[in-house]
Design a protein around this motif. Structure first.
Motif, PDB file in Angstrom:
ATOM      1  N   TRP A 311       0.844  -1.197   0.000  1.00  0.00           N
ATOM      2  CA  TRP A 311       0.000   0.000   0.000  1.00  0.00           C
ATOM      3  C   TRP A 311       0.881   1.250   0.000  1.00  0.00           C
ATOM      4  O   TRP A 311       0.649   2.200  -0.759  1.00  0.00           O
ATOM      5  CB  TRP A 311      -0.920  -0.015   1.220  1.00  0.00           C
ATOM      6  N   GLY A 314       2.042   1.784  -3.375  1.00  0.00           N
ATOM      7  CA  GLY A 314       1.014   1.945  -4.406  1.00  0.00           C
ATOM      8  C   GLY A 314       0.820   0.725  -5.286  1.00  0.00           C
ATOM      9  O   GLY A 314       0.311   0.842  -6.413  1.00  0.00           O
ATOM     10  N   PHE A 316      -1.369  -1.939  -5.745  1.00  0.00           N
ATOM     11  CA  PHE A 316      -2.664  -2.519  -5.431  1.00  0.00           C
ATOM     12  C   PHE A 316      -2.866  -3.881  -6.095  1.00  0.00           C
ATOM     13  O   PHE A 316      -3.608  -4.721  -5.578  1.00  0.00           O
ATOM     14  CB  PHE A 316      -3.778  -1.550  -5.849  1.00  0.00           C
ATOM     15  N   ASP A 317      -2.220  -4.098  -7.239  1.00  0.00           N
ATOM     16  CA  ASP A 317      -2.295  -5.409  -7.885  1.00  0.00           C
ATOM     17  C   ASP A 317      -1.683  -6.482  -6.989  1.00  0.00           C
ATOM     18  O   ASP A 317      -2.226  -7.594  -6.855  1.00  0.00           O
ATOM     19  CB  ASP A 317      -1.577  -5.368  -9.240  1.00  0.00           C
ATOM     20  N   GLU A 450      -7.497   1.974  -4.066  1.00  0.00           N
ATOM     21  CA  GLU A 450      -6.957   2.198  -5.397  1.00  0.00           C
ATOM     22  C   GLU A 450      -7.638   3.387  -6.072  1.00  0.00           C
ATOM     23  O   GLU A 450      -6.981   4.229  -6.702  1.00  0.00           O
ATOM     24  CB  GLU A 450      -7.129   0.938  -6.252  1.00  0.00           C
ATOM     25  N   ARG A 451      -8.948   3.489  -5.932  1.00  0.00           N
ATOM     26  CA  ARG A 451      -9.669   4.611  -6.536  1.00  0.00           C
ATOM     27  C   ARG A 451      -9.293   5.934  -5.867  1.00  0.00           C
ATOM     28  O   ARG A 451      -9.158   6.965  -6.541  1.00  0.00           O
ATOM     29  CB  ARG A 451     -11.180   4.372  -6.440  1.00  0.00           C
ATOM     30  N   GLU A 453      -6.375   6.627  -4.514  1.00  0.00           N
ATOM     31  CA  GLU A 453      -5.032   6.979  -4.972  1.00  0.00           C
ATOM     32  C   GLU A 453      -5.069   7.522  -6.390  1.00  0.00           C
ATOM     33  O   GLU A 453      -4.355   8.486  -6.718  1.00  0.00           O
ATOM     34  CB  GLU A 453      -4.115   5.753  -4.889  1.00  0.00           C
ATOM     35  N   LEU A 467      -2.019   3.704 -12.374  1.00  0.00           N
ATOM     36  CA  LEU A 467      -1.410   3.063 -11.195  1.00  0.00           C
ATOM     37  C   LEU A 467      -0.572   1.875 -11.634  1.00  0.00           C
ATOM     38  O   LEU A 467      -0.830   1.261 -12.668  1.00  0.00           O
ATOM     39  CB  LEU A 467      -2.505   2.604 -10.228  1.00  0.00           C
TER      40      LEU A 467
END
Length: 468
Positions: A311, A314, A316-317, A450-451, A453, A467
């Motif tokens: 996190w 960044g 997220f996957d 995620e949204r 960010e 991202l």
């Protein structure tokens, strides 16, 4: 030459969990965590076995009730351990080792203070509290004796668990494992000596708990402070500054972790209606659960730092990948343990010298426990996600939902329809519902972050962001 230590401040080593196979990270962290945790749980089970060998079911039941009370105290420590792991791993993911060290020190101070307050409140209230959770007049004196010796050492446990959280946050799975292995080794050696060799009985078991927690704290200190230098010198100003962020994670997490002992206490209260033999059987089940399914506790602890570092970076996957891999490992682990329980229910009954209602309850747990704890494992993963990703109140809501709506009505109904076995089966119904919901919400939480960010990056750059 000695081991190279990171500097007091400056650049941190590259975050370990933001590259490489997420499945491998999950397995390695969970496996090493499991070794230490299950070693402690195993020697706790041996301790109960030694008490059972004294031939007095009242003492066996008393240790079971004392364990429930201790879990309330340890729940405070778990909350601060999760907070330090979440915040330190997130700071390391951003590359800020100075902030990580300061947060670790502040969290440890708050953990010790909170643990000491809990002990101070519980000690004078032990007798009424034990009666409230179903302890009989025969079991209260023995349980109270045990707790007056063992409960104050919860402060040492707070330190040890805090240091362990720091070690997990930096990805040092081996030293984090060694913290719990140290406590287990002390217990394994001293329990038979004090209980039988010195004829101290239940008092000997309690003294062993104190010494094991002392070892736990010392080994944690050696790894987190002396080797990694990941704990700064605490200061009042830093503690006051960091209290807000730490308590924003720790308080909801403590609330979350108080739910399982409440559910256990309620179930013990229900079991008390079926007699001392059933209580003794339930005490054995309570100690057998962490030995059999301790890997699930370690797995949820392993996922937290992996999610936190990714996190911060960044990724997220990779966060979704870690959750999928953890759910797969949960299924494989529970399946293997369930088979072992099915094959071992006879020898376990004989080992603890159980008969009648106590033997029936243990046998039923071996038959049904796998299904119940698979869904508990999914809920643990959900809770670990919420606690490490800034949504600790979601974990509290789910855990308390399971401890109340998912435990109390079905346990009472099951007890009415099918006795102690029905009460245990009823709790499994609630576990299934809340476990599935918990994991689904964990994936949704990653999507929400995620949204957020993406929106932040777009606002900063003035154009749509991609991202990683």
């Amino acid at each position: 030459m000695g081991e190279v230590r990171p500097p007091e401040t400056g650049a941190a080593p590259p975050p370990r969990f933001v590259t490489g196979s997420t499945f491998r990270h999950v397995v390695v962290m969970a496996a090493t965590g499991s070794v230490g945790l299950m070693a402690i749980f195993l020697v706790d089970l041996l301790s109960l076995l030694y008490i059972a060998r004294l031939g007095d079911p009242v003492l066996t039941a008393a240790v079971g009730f004392a364990t429930i009370v201790q879990v309330f105290a340890v729940s405070i420590n778990i909350g601060t351990m999760i907070a330090v792991g979440a915040l330190v791993s997130r700071a390391l993911g951003r590359g800020d080792v100075g902030e990580a060290r300061r947060l670790a020190a502040s969290a440890l101070v708050l953990s010790v203070v909170a643990s000491g307050l809990v002990v101070a409140v519980l000690l004078p209230l032990l007798a009424p509290f034990l009666r409230l959770i179903g302890a009989t007049p025969e079991t209260v004196p023995a349980a109270r004796t045990f707790l007056w010796i063992a409960l104050p050492s919860a402060v040492l446990m707070a330190l040890g668990m805090g240091f362990s959280g720091v070690l997990r946050a930096v990805g040092d799975a081996r030293r984090s494992m060694n913290v719990t292995l140290a406590g287990a080794a002390v217990t394994a050696v001293l329990d038979p000596v004090l209980i039988f060799g010195l004829s101290l009985g239940i008092e000997g078991a309690a003294i062993t708990v104190v010494l094991a927690r002392l070892a736990f704290a010392w080994v944690g200190f050696s790894g987190a402070v002396r080797v990694h230098r990941m704990v700064a010198r605490p200061s009042l100003a830093a503690v006051l500054t960091d209290a807000g962020p730490i308590l924003s994670v720790a308080l909801p997490t403590v609330l979350t972790n108080l739910a399982p002992p409440v559910a256990s206490a309620f179930l013990a209260h229900v079991m008390a209606g079926f007699g001392t033999a059933t209580l003794a059987g339930n005490a054995v089940v309570d100690r057998l659960v962490p030995v059999a399914f301790g890997g699930l506790f370690a797995l949820s602890g392993a996922v937290g730092p992996i999610l936190g570092q990714n996190w911060g970076a960044g990724r997220f996957d990779r966060m979704r990948s870690a959750l999928r891999d953890a759910a797969l490992v949960t299924g494989l682990y529970v399946g293997a343990v369930w088979i072992a329980l099915l094959l071992g229910r006879g020898p376990l009954t004989a080992l603890f010298g159980l008969s009648g209602d106590a033997a029936d309850l243990l046998a039923f747990f071996c038959l049904a426990g796998g299904a119940i704890w698979f869904f508990n494992g999914l809920l643990f993963l959900g809770n670990a996600s919420f606690n490490n990703l800034g949504f600790p109140l979601a974990a509290s809501a789910l855990n308390w939902g399971r401890a109340t709506l998912g435990t109390m009505p079905p346990a009472l109904l099951g007890a009415h329809l099918a006795g102690p076995e029905g009460a245990m089966a009823g709790t499994g119904v609630g576990s299934a519902l809340f476990g599935v919901v918990g994991l689904a919400l964990a994936f949704r939480t990653v999507g929400v972050l995620e949204r957020r960010e993406a929106a932040r990056l777009e606002a900063d750059d003035g154009r749509p962001a991609r991202l990683p």
